[in-house]
Design an enzyme around this catalytic site. Structure first.
Site, PDB file in Angstrom:
ATOM      1  N   GLY A   1      43.345  44.160  31.782  1.00 18.18           N
ATOM      2  CA  GLY A   1      43.857  43.438  32.953  1.00 18.18           C
ATOM      3  C   GLY A   1      42.973  43.509  34.189  1.00 18.18           C
ATOM      4  O   GLY A   1      43.239  42.830  35.180  1.00 18.18           O
TER       5      GLY A   1
ATOM      6  N   HIS B   1      68.026  19.863  49.288  1.00 19.95           N
ATOM      7  CA  HIS B   1      68.554  20.463  50.516  1.00 19.95           C
ATOM      8  C   HIS B   1      69.599  21.510  50.166  1.00 19.95           C
ATOM      9  O   HIS B   1      70.418  21.261  49.284  1.00 19.95           O
ATOM     10  CB  HIS B   1      69.196  19.377  51.382  1.00 19.95           C
ATOM     11  CG  HIS B   1      69.854  19.937  52.598  1.00 19.95           C
ATOM     12  ND1 HIS B   1      69.127  20.368  53.694  1.00 19.95           N
ATOM     13  CD2 HIS B   1      71.165  20.184  52.893  1.00 19.95           C
ATOM     14  CE1 HIS B   1      69.956  20.830  54.617  1.00 19.95           C
ATOM     15  NE2 HIS B   1      71.206  20.729  54.143  1.00 19.95           N
TER      16      HIS B   1
ATOM     17  N   GLY C   1      40.703  41.325  56.974  1.00 15.73           N
ATOM     18  CA  GLY C   1      40.808  40.331  55.903  1.00 15.73           C
ATOM     19  C   GLY C   1      42.119  40.502  55.140  1.00 15.73           C
ATOM     20  O   GLY C   1      42.976  41.320  55.504  1.00 15.73           O
TER      21      GLY C   1
ATOM     22  N   GLY D   1      38.367  46.121  58.945  1.00 19.56           N
ATOM     23  CA  GLY D   1      38.289  44.783  58.349  1.00 19.56           C
ATOM     24  C   GLY D   1      39.623  44.055  58.429  1.00 19.56           C
ATOM     25  O   GLY D   1      40.622  44.539  57.888  1.00 19.56           O
TER      26      GLY D   1
HETATM   27  C1  LIG Z   1      43.908  45.271  46.459  1.00 20.03           C
HETATM   28  C2  LIG Z   1      43.599  43.912  45.903  1.00 20.03           C
HETATM   29  C3  LIG Z   1      44.551  42.918  45.936  1.00 20.03           C
HETATM   30  C4  LIG Z   1      44.277  41.665  45.423  1.00 20.03           C
HETATM   31  N1  LIG Z   1      45.242  40.717  45.483  1.00 20.03           N
HETATM   32  C5  LIG Z   1      44.997  39.491  44.977  1.00 20.03           C
HETATM   33  C6  LIG Z   1      46.019  38.488  44.979  1.00 20.03           C
HETATM   34  O1  LIG Z   1      47.140  38.710  45.447  1.00 20.03           O
HETATM   35  N2  LIG Z   1      45.742  37.287  44.438  1.00 20.03           N
HETATM   36  C7  LIG Z   1      44.507  37.005  43.917  1.00 20.03           C
HETATM   37  O2  LIG Z   1      44.305  35.884  43.441  1.00 20.03           O
HETATM   38  N3  LIG Z   1      43.526  37.923  43.894  1.00 20.03           N
HETATM   39  C8  LIG Z   1      43.746  39.159  44.411  1.00 20.03           C
HETATM   40  N4  LIG Z   1      42.769  40.111  44.356  1.00 20.03           N
HETATM   41  C9  LIG Z   1      41.461  39.739  43.760  1.00 20.03           C
HETATM   42  C10 LIG Z   1      41.534  39.772  42.238  1.00 20.03           C
HETATM   43  O3  LIG Z   1      41.924  41.053  41.823  1.00 20.03           O
HETATM   44  C11 LIG Z   1      40.191  39.394  41.655  1.00 20.03           C
HETATM   45  O4  LIG Z   1      39.788  38.134  42.166  1.00 20.03           O
HETATM   46  C12 LIG Z   1      40.263  39.298  40.136  1.00 20.03           C
HETATM   47  O5  LIG Z   1      40.687  40.521  39.583  1.00 20.03           O
HETATM   48  C13 LIG Z   1      38.904  38.909  39.559  1.00 20.03           C
HETATM   49  O6  LIG Z   1      39.004  38.844  38.177  1.00 20.03           O
HETATM   50  P1  LIG Z   1      37.758  39.067  37.211  1.00 20.03           P
HETATM   51  O7  LIG Z   1      38.254  38.826  35.846  1.00 20.03           O
HETATM   52  O8  LIG Z   1      36.603  38.298  37.702  1.00 20.03           O
HETATM   53  O9  LIG Z   1      37.339  40.612  37.391  1.00 20.03           O
HETATM   54  P2  LIG Z   1      38.150  41.973  37.421  1.00 20.03           P
HETATM   55  O10 LIG Z   1      39.604  41.776  37.531  1.00 20.03           O
HETATM   56  O11 LIG Z   1      37.475  42.803  38.465  1.00 20.03           O
HETATM   57  O12 LIG Z   1      37.893  42.595  35.993  1.00 20.03           O
HETATM   58  C14 LIG Z   1      36.645  42.999  35.579  1.00 20.03           C
HETATM   59  C15 LIG Z   1      36.808  44.022  34.481  1.00 20.03           C
HETATM   60  O13 LIG Z   1      35.541  44.227  33.875  1.00 20.03           O
HETATM   61  C16 LIG Z   1      35.438  45.590  33.496  1.00 20.03           C
HETATM   62  N5  LIG Z   1      34.016  45.912  33.355  1.00 20.03           N
HETATM   63  C17 LIG Z   1      33.056  45.869  34.314  1.00 20.03           C
HETATM   64  N6  LIG Z   1      31.854  46.175  33.778  1.00 20.03           N
HETATM   65  C18 LIG Z   1      32.067  46.419  32.461  1.00 20.03           C
HETATM   66  C19 LIG Z   1      31.227  46.768  31.379  1.00 20.03           C
HETATM   67  N7  LIG Z   1      29.922  46.914  31.541  1.00 20.03           N
HETATM   68  N8  LIG Z   1      31.781  46.946  30.176  1.00 20.03           N
HETATM   69  C20 LIG Z   1      33.114  46.790  29.976  1.00 20.03           C
HETATM   70  N9  LIG Z   1      33.957  46.456  30.961  1.00 20.03           N
HETATM   71  C21 LIG Z   1      33.439  46.254  32.185  1.00 20.03           C
HETATM   72  C22 LIG Z   1      36.111  46.318  34.642  1.00 20.03           C
HETATM   73  O14 LIG Z   1      36.534  47.609  34.231  1.00 20.03           O
HETATM   74  C23 LIG Z   1      37.273  45.390  34.970  1.00 20.03           C
HETATM   75  O15 LIG Z   1      38.435  45.770  34.274  1.00 20.03           O
HETATM   76  C24 LIG Z   1      43.011  41.393  44.848  1.00 20.03           C
HETATM   77  C25 LIG Z   1      42.045  42.400  44.778  1.00 20.03           C
HETATM   78  C26 LIG Z   1      42.326  43.643  45.295  1.00 20.03           C
HETATM   79  C27 LIG Z   1      41.279  44.718  45.213  1.00 20.03           C
END
Ligand SMILES: Cc1cc2nc3c(=O)[nH]c(=O)nc-3n(C[C@H](O)[C@H](O)[C@H](O)COP(=O)(O)OP(=O)(O)OC[C@H]3O[C@@H](n4cnc5c(N)ncnc54)[C@H](O)[C@@H]3O)c2cc1C
Length: 474
Positions: A51, A453, A190, A188
């Site tokens: 996840g 409504h 943001g 920050g």
């Molecule tokens: C506190 C917080 C709140 C957020 N809230 C929201 C929200 O409400 N709505 C929203 O849209 N977005 C939100 N985000 C942003 C959102 O979490 C990210 O945009 C999203 O998770 C990106 O998805 P991704 O699949 O690109 O990467 P990620 O979710 O970062 O997943 C990448 C995965 O790759 C794995 N990985 C990395 N390198 C390797 C490797 N070499 N080998 C094996 N595994 C590896 C990592 O362990 C990780 O599990 C939030 C982020 C944070 C930090």
């Protein structure tokens, strides 16, 4: 490695059609869609649960704590208004955190179930490239026709502020606090800082936000950003805009921050119990050994891709936070689906002009499309339609009349160009505006649709009517 050794490793390697590195919303959704389309799929994840950031330390745990803290705040401040007397309100933070853990586990186990259902192999461990089509995980080699990089992002560090995840935390530590801090300083202004600042403010912390720029959430429509800051100020947030933190020193139970005006001037010391460093996130490809595959990154460390998610190396693709674009879970998911479809010879596509963004504070803030500032910069003539929640019957019934809907339509054609909402359930209300933008609707199209409504959605219809100056209820 010699040529013979490379050939031997390739022969020994386990082979898939598609290997996805990273099981965040980009990776796991891509894996599921690719499996649905008939590919033999594996997903590599080094974390103990699936996840990614989103389910484990991002969207889901933050929304669990936002919901719990909102309930706590409501019980303490609004129930009386509704005629509900419940006596003394007590916080059981350990239970609140345990519930958050249960919510996270239900979601991560859900992805594990979906992997089994779709016959996706979870390769446990960290992947690194050993060649253009090969990766290694825990000493074992794997190859695939298509390899997808979906390794996500991590927090941007700040010089002079060393994170220990106890006193000086990133969002990850801020989600795990076992005590409400007396004074939380958020570096920050943001989305992540304001959401987590809201959690701890509602639970009783003093919250000060220090922001380098002269406004919070700088990419947001200016009028909304101003209203948002006013609303947070009413809730007790303190803002130090136009300031930067240049040093942080842990002194026993507190942290002394050196804070300076961004434009230069005299420094002051601000003392905090907890400091949350939330100045943004950056693409993460650490340990992947991209050089072995020859994959290029840009000046910000993001994997370079073309409009079909292809890197410069044939057969290697990238999606989600590790590439350019808004760092949002739904953007990553949509890219995952689009890429899987492209690999299957279909027409996968993401409309980057209609990706909503939401801040899950109270009031919520949601937007899609262009802001007034962007339209002005692009010299596009536009009309504005606004409607306040004070004039919406359902909002009054809820006791949630703060905020407004603001729609921007092209002057000549009436086509909807942007929607910006601050108010109750803005995150759900924006969905209608996203649909309208996707279908190239005019403001009049939205105004002509029958809205039930009494619902908050009537405020969207009224704002659409207001574009032509004919809102009914104001
Ligand atoms: C506190 C917080 C709140 C957020 N809230 C929201 C929200 O409400 N709505 C929203 O849209 N977005 C939100 N985000 C942003 C959102 O979490 C990210 O945009 C999203 O998770 C990106 O998805 P991704 O699949 O690109 O990467 P990620 O979710 O970062 O997943 C990448 C995965 O790759 C794995 N990985 C990395 N390198 C390797 C490797 N070499 N080998 C094996 N595994 C590896 C990592 O362990 C990780 O599990 C939030 C982020 C944070 C930090």
């Amino acid at each position: 490695m010699t040529r013979g050794l490379i050939a031997w490793r390739r022969n020994m390697a386990e082979t898939f059609d598609v290997i996805i590195i990273g099981s965040g919303p980009g990776g796991y959704v891509c894996a599921i869609r690719a499996a649905q389309l008939g590919f033999k799929v594996a997903c590599v994840e080094k974390r103990a649960t699936l996840g990614g950031t989103c389910l484990n330390i991002g969207c889901i745990p933050s929304k669990a704590l936002l919901q719990s803290s909102e309930n706590f705040h409501e019980a303490a401040h609004s129930f009386k208004d509704h005629g509900i007397e419940i006596g003394e309100i007590k916080l059981d933070l350990a239970r609140m955190q345990a519930r958050k853990g249960e919510v996270v586990a239900a979601n991560t186990k859900g992805v594990e179930f979906l992997f089994k259902k779709n016959k996706i192999t979870w390769i446990k461990g960290a992947a690194k490239f050993t060649g253009p089509r090969e990766i290694e995980v825990e000493g074992k080699a794997y190859t695939a026709q298509h390899i997808v990089i979906a390794t996500g992002s991590d927090s941007v560090p700040l010089k002079g502020v060393d994170v220990d995840e106890k006193r000086i935390v990133t969002s990850t530590g801020a989600l795990e606090l076992d005590k409400v801090p007396g004074h939380l300083v958020v570096i920050g202004g943001g989305v992540i800082g304001l959401e987590l600042g809201s959690v701890w403010r509602r639970l009783g912390a003093e919250v000060t936000v220090i922001e380098f720029l002269d406004k919070i959430t700088p990419t947001m429509d200016g009028e909304i950003s101003k209203a948002f800051q006013q609303s947070l100020t009413k809730q007790g947030f303190k803002f130090k805009l136009g300031h930067k933190v240049s040093a942080a020193k842990i002194e026993g139970e507190t942290v002394a921050l050196t804070v300076e005006p961004a434009k230069g001037g005299e420094a002051e010391t601000v003392t905090a119990d907890i400091v949350l460093l939330a100045i943004g996130r950056r693409a993460y490809a650490g340990g992947l050994n991209l050089a072995a595959a020859g994959v290029e990154t840009d000046e910000r460390g993001r994997v370079k891709i073309d409009e079909h998610f292809r890197t410069n190396v044939p057969g290697i693709y990238a999606i989600g936070d590790v590439v350019a674009g808004p760092m949002l879970a739904h953007k990553a998911e949509d890219e995952g689906v689009a890429l899987a479809e492209i690999l299957a010879g279909k027409a996968g596509h993401v409309n980057y002009g209609a990706i909503p963004s939401i801040i899950y504070t109270w009031p919520e803030v949601a937007a899609v499309g262009q802001t007034e500032e962007e339209l002005k910069a692009a010299k596009v003539a536009y009309k504005i339609g606004k409607f306040p929640f004070t004039a919406n019957g359902r909002a009054r019934a809820m006791g949630a009349t703060e905020g407004f809907v603001k729609l921007l339509a092209e002057k000549e054609t009436d086509r909807l160009l942007g929607a910006h909402i601050i108010g109750p359930d803005a995150g759900s209300l924006i969905a209608e505006c996203v649909t309208a933008l996707e279908f190239g609707a005019s403001a009049e199209d939205v105004a002509l649709i029958c809205h039930a409504h009494p619902t908050l959605s009537e405020a969207v219809k009224e704002a659409a009517l207001a574009v032509e100056g004919r809102a009914i209820h104001i």
